[in-house]
Design a protein around this motif. Structure first.
Motif, PDB file in Angstrom:
ATOM      1  N   GLU A  67      36.862  52.864  48.076  1.00 55.34           N
ATOM      2  CA  GLU A  67      35.650  53.581  48.088  1.00 55.34           C
ATOM      3  C   GLU A  67      33.995  53.228  47.015  1.00 55.34           C
ATOM      4  O   GLU A  67      34.031  52.503  46.093  1.00 55.34           O
ATOM      5  CB  GLU A  67      36.493  54.927  47.831  1.00 55.34           C
ATOM      6  CG  GLU A  67      37.973  55.037  47.730  1.00 55.34           C
ATOM      7  CD  GLU A  67      37.222  55.590  49.689  1.00 55.34           C
ATOM      8  OE1 GLU A  67      36.439  56.557  49.580  1.00 55.34           O
ATOM      9  OE2 GLU A  67      37.953  55.155  50.535  1.00 55.34           O
ATOM     10  N   LEU A  68      33.244  54.013  47.086  1.00 51.61           N
ATOM     11  CA  LEU A  68      32.505  53.928  46.710  1.00 51.61           C
ATOM     12  C   LEU A  68      32.322  54.375  44.883  1.00 51.61           C
ATOM     13  O   LEU A  68      32.996  55.567  45.223  1.00 51.61           O
ATOM     14  CB  LEU A  68      30.816  54.396  47.681  1.00 51.61           C
ATOM     15  CG  LEU A  68      30.357  53.978  48.680  1.00 51.61           C
ATOM     16  CD1 LEU A  68      29.244  54.743  49.646  1.00 51.61           C
ATOM     17  CD2 LEU A  68      30.515  52.198  48.370  1.00 51.61           C
ATOM     18  N   GLU A 121      31.108  57.055  41.762  1.00 50.61           N
ATOM     19  CA  GLU A 121      30.007  57.873  42.318  1.00 50.61           C
ATOM     20  C   GLU A 121      28.215  57.641  41.982  1.00 50.61           C
ATOM     21  O   GLU A 121      27.776  58.311  42.595  1.00 50.61           O
ATOM     22  CB  GLU A 121      30.673  59.021  40.865  1.00 50.61           C
ATOM     23  CG  GLU A 121      29.688  60.447  40.582  1.00 50.61           C
ATOM     24  CD  GLU A 121      29.801  61.002  39.787  1.00 50.61           C
ATOM     25  OE1 GLU A 121      28.953  62.203  39.229  1.00 50.61           O
ATOM     26  OE2 GLU A 121      30.989  60.938  38.975  1.00 50.61           O
ATOM     27  N   HIS A 124      27.832  56.422  45.694  1.00 50.96           N
ATOM     28  CA  HIS A 124      28.012  57.266  47.106  1.00 50.96           C
ATOM     29  C   HIS A 124      27.238  57.963  46.458  1.00 50.96           C
ATOM     30  O   HIS A 124      26.633  59.048  48.084  1.00 50.96           O
ATOM     31  CB  HIS A 124      29.020  58.703  46.633  1.00 50.96           C
ATOM     32  CG  HIS A 124      29.672  59.647  47.558  1.00 50.96           C
ATOM     33  ND1 HIS A 124      29.925  59.433  48.645  1.00 50.96           N
ATOM     34  CD2 HIS A 124      29.584  60.643  46.804  1.00 50.96           C
ATOM     35  CE1 HIS A 124      29.779  60.722  49.477  1.00 50.96           C
ATOM     36  NE2 HIS A 124      29.242  61.533  48.024  1.00 50.96           N
ATOM     37  N   GLU A 126      24.178  59.021  49.813  1.00 46.20           N
ATOM     38  CA  GLU A 126      24.019  60.458  50.439  1.00 46.20           C
ATOM     39  C   GLU A 126      22.287  60.213  50.571  1.00 46.20           C
ATOM     40  O   GLU A 126      22.342  60.203  51.589  1.00 46.20           O
ATOM     41  CB  GLU A 126      24.444  61.110  49.448  1.00 46.20           C
ATOM     42  CG  GLU A 126      26.005  61.722  49.466  1.00 46.20           C
ATOM     43  CD  GLU A 126      26.798  61.884  51.368  1.00 46.20           C
ATOM     44  OE1 GLU A 126      26.223  63.114  51.349  1.00 46.20           O
ATOM     45  OE2 GLU A 126      27.008  61.094  52.251  1.00 46.20           O
ATOM     46  N   GLU A 179      27.725  56.370  56.242  1.00 46.27           N
ATOM     47  CA  GLU A 179      27.337  55.686  55.210  1.00 46.27           C
ATOM     48  C   GLU A 179      27.632  54.242  55.809  1.00 46.27           C
ATOM     49  O   GLU A 179      27.032  53.944  54.761  1.00 46.27           O
ATOM     50  CB  GLU A 179      28.975  55.780  54.740  1.00 46.27           C
ATOM     51  CG  GLU A 179      29.160  55.363  53.427  1.00 46.27           C
ATOM     52  CD  GLU A 179      30.520  55.298  52.910  1.00 46.27           C
ATOM     53  OE1 GLU A 179      30.330  56.330  52.067  1.00 46.27           O
ATOM     54  OE2 GLU A 179      31.580  54.374  53.012  1.00 46.27           O
ATOM     55  N   LYS A 226      31.575  48.252  48.050  1.00 40.72           N
ATOM     56  CA  LYS A 226      32.263  48.127  49.618  1.00 40.72           C
ATOM     57  C   LYS A 226      32.310  46.646  50.467  1.00 40.72           C
ATOM     58  O   LYS A 226      31.062  45.657  50.718  1.00 40.72           O
ATOM     59  CB  LYS A 226      31.656  48.616  50.642  1.00 40.72           C
ATOM     60  CG  LYS A 226      31.622  49.856  51.985  1.00 40.72           C
ATOM     61  CD  LYS A 226      32.319  51.181  51.268  1.00 40.72           C
ATOM     62  CE  LYS A 226      33.116  51.857  52.679  1.00 40.72           C
ATOM     63  NZ  LYS A 226      33.752  53.170  52.027  1.00 40.72           N
TER      64      LYS A 226
END
Length: 319
Positions: free
Chosen positions: A3-4, A6, A9, A13, A31, A72
């Motif tokens: 998972e990315l 914060e 992410h 976004e 993504e 990732k």
């Protein structure tokens, strides 16, 4: 799959919002596509958009950047997904240029690359500034003209080839078409003299040349959903249809592909010959154990010879 963080992410976004604002659909603003855009811009999670760059990058370099900077780690077999479902559409939208340094680069070249266009880079650098919306509005207003300009540039780089009947035909630049030119101009005179080209599947136009009526006279009827070979040659004196695959892009005629072609041409009144074509023997060696029996292999770097996967038919002394 990891998972990315914060920070990563939040940056992804932002990139998704950018892609949506530029008119990309859901698949091209998910993504994965957002991370691909950030890699193309060499933009880390901590850098501001004004620091975006546009180096020429291959798919592996793009995925390595995503792994190293965003954590990732896509599996190696995801490269084809990145190419087919993100980069291809970025190129079509003129967000990204393909091989700007060498438009006619063969598709199997390790130097194949992508680069965010200069016009798009100017807009992307304005993200998160007061001039963002006006930059987007101007870019989208000028995009039809940009597309026309890039299309004109592609036309200038089209690959000319001479068909067996002496007529001149052109292919879109790059991709498998470099090999396809060799198949028409080097293979055909040597191994299908007197043959008629009934179909050419241009990398940029699947049905670039399609002699529907002649194929119909041989009881071959295909529609636009049929997975045609890259080149179809008819030899009237032998009543053969020679089905050639440019193996640099889609792989060779393996047993699965042979069965597909046999099914597609099952009603043909002409005999079928299957040929896998490679740019060189180094590429052929990658597939040497995949080639279907009762088929042929041709390598463009040794155009006067063929490799026969059909046993005793050719057993005997060379005289």
């Amino acid at each position: 799959m990891s998972e990315l963080s914060e920070t990563a992410h939040e940056r992804a976004e932002d990139a998704r919002i950018v892609l949506e604002t530029l008119g990309m659909d859901a698949e091209r603003s998910n993504e994965r596509s957002a991370l691909v855009l950030l890699a193309l811009l060499r933009l880390t999670p901590s850098e501001s958009w004004v620091e975006a760059a546009n180096p020429m990058l291959g798919t592996r370099a793009i995925m390595d950047f995503i792994r190293d900077e965003y954590g990732k780690d896509y599996a190696p077999n995801s490269r084809e997904t990145v190419r087919r479902f993100t980069l291809h559409q970025f190129v079509e939208a003129q967000l990204v240029a393909q091989n700007p340094d060498e438009p006619q680069r063969p598709v199997n070249s390790p130097k194949w690359n992508y680069q965010v266009t200069a016009e798009a880079l100017d807009v992307l650098r304005a993200y998160d500034t007061d001039s963002w919306q006006s930059a987007v509005d101007q870019y989208l207003a000028e995009l039809p003209g940009l597309k026309a300009r890039y299309a004109a540039a592609r036309d200038m780089n089209r690959i000319p080839l001479t068909l067996p009947d002496g007529s001149v035909f052109t292919l879109t630049p790059g991709g498998q078409n470099v090999l396809l030119k060799a198949m028409v101009e080097d293979f055909c005179p040597r191994f299908t003299p007197g043959g008629q080209v009934l179909y050419i599947g241009d990398a940029g136009d699947k049905w670039a040349l399609f002699e529907r009526d002649t194929l119909a006279s041989l009881n071959v009827a295909v529609n636009e959903h049929g997975k045609m070979p890259d080149l179809v040659i008819y030899l009237p004196d032998r009543n053969w249809l020679v089905l050639l695959e440019a193996a640099s892009s889609h792989g060779p005629v393996d047993s699965k592909r042979q069965a597909e072609l046999a099914d597609l041409f099952e009603a043909s009144t002409a005999g079928l010959v299957y040929v896998s074509c490679f740019p060189d023997r180094a590429e052929f060696r990658k597939y040497v154990d995949k080639i279907a029996w009762e088929s042929e292999v041709w390598c463009a770097d040794h155009p006067t010879h063929m490799i026969h996967y059909n046993g005793e038919r050719f057993l005997g002394p060379y005289v």
